[in-house]
Design a protein around this motif. Sequence first.
Motif, short mmCIF file in Angstrom:
data_model
loop_
_atom_site.label_atom_id
_atom_site.label_comp_id
_atom_site.label_asym_id
_atom_site.label_seq_id
_atom_site.Cartn_x
_atom_site.Cartn_y
_atom_site.Cartn_z
N SER A 3 82.11 -2.93 40.00
CA SER A 3 82.63 -3.04 38.64
C SER A 3 83.88 -3.92 38.64
N MET A 27 73.87 -1.57 44.57
CA MET A 27 73.41 -1.12 43.26
C MET A 27 73.11 0.37 43.29
N HIS A 84 74.83 3.05 40.76
CA HIS A 84 74.06 3.91 39.86
C HIS A 84 73.91 5.34 40.41
N ASN A 85 74.42 5.57 41.62
CA ASN A 85 74.30 6.87 42.26
C ASN A 85 72.83 7.27 42.43
N ALA A 133 67.37 2.56 42.31
CA ALA A 133 68.41 1.88 41.55
C ALA A 133 67.94 0.51 41.08
N HIS A 154 65.59 0.98 38.26
CA HIS A 154 66.36 1.36 37.07
C HIS A 154 67.02 0.13 36.45
N GLU A 155 67.60 -0.72 37.28
CA GLU A 155 68.26 -1.93 36.78
C GLU A 155 67.25 -2.85 36.10
N LEU A 186 66.53 -1.66 32.69
CA LEU A 186 67.63 -1.96 31.77
C LEU A 186 67.55 -3.41 31.28
#
Length: 266
Positions: free
Chosen positions: A100, A203, A207-208, A214, A217-218, A221
């Motif tokens: 981040s 990643m 995203h844990n 992950a 998931h990305e 998105l």
Amino acid sequence: MKTNLEGKIVAITGGATGIGRATAVAFAREGAKVALIDIDKAGCDETVALIEAAGSKASVGLGDLSTGDGVATATKAALDRFGGVLDVLVNNVGSGAVRSFDQLTDEEWEKTFQLNFMSYVRTCRLALPIMRERGGVIVNNASDLARQPEPVPVDYGASKSAVLALTKSLARAEAPKIRVNAVAPGPVWTPFWSKPGGFAETMGKFHNMPPKQAVEHEMSLRQLPLGRLGEPEEVANVILFLASDLASFVTSSVWGVDGGSVRSII
């Protein structure tokens, strides 16, 4: 259709693995001679074997491409075998991790830009005097994140936006003798993603989630229309086209190879 790349000298940074390796093999199959510029000797040796299996010749220049001395030494070593001649430069080297904005230090910003952007500046500085005499082509590997930034990785996306600005500026400055274009890949499954500390692992931490979960998931998105990660060869095909005579009226362009991730009409 003929690419007319046979006998051309092509230098590729980051040619040891991933998109760089796929691009090297693609050029070799067209009869081009390939100069690999990388820090990874073992990976370069494997790529050289693939180039020779395709019936062409290769050279290797080893160096840390995040430094000026590394770029200069590696580029000279790679081109010396072919008499210092260069027809095509593919700037491909790069690295990144998912962090981040608040996590990034000044040192991490600097590290990202030195490899992902300044290496391109430095190789172009070396290549342009050669190409101004005989003509040539430069293809820069950017990213879909250069045109459609995501919250992470902000440093990576910013460095790739700088690559596009460099591409546009050089295309105008060096025309008509030298064409300069960029490819902007979306997520492509290479060691860039899969290596320890690469996009998938970092990643997962962001995203844990486990790395593979992950990544899935990305991708959900980002809502990729083609619904999958790309393959290195799919990017290599576009780089090959842009470097060839088939793209003789193409310069200052950005070619998305992204599965439809970029939604803008420009």
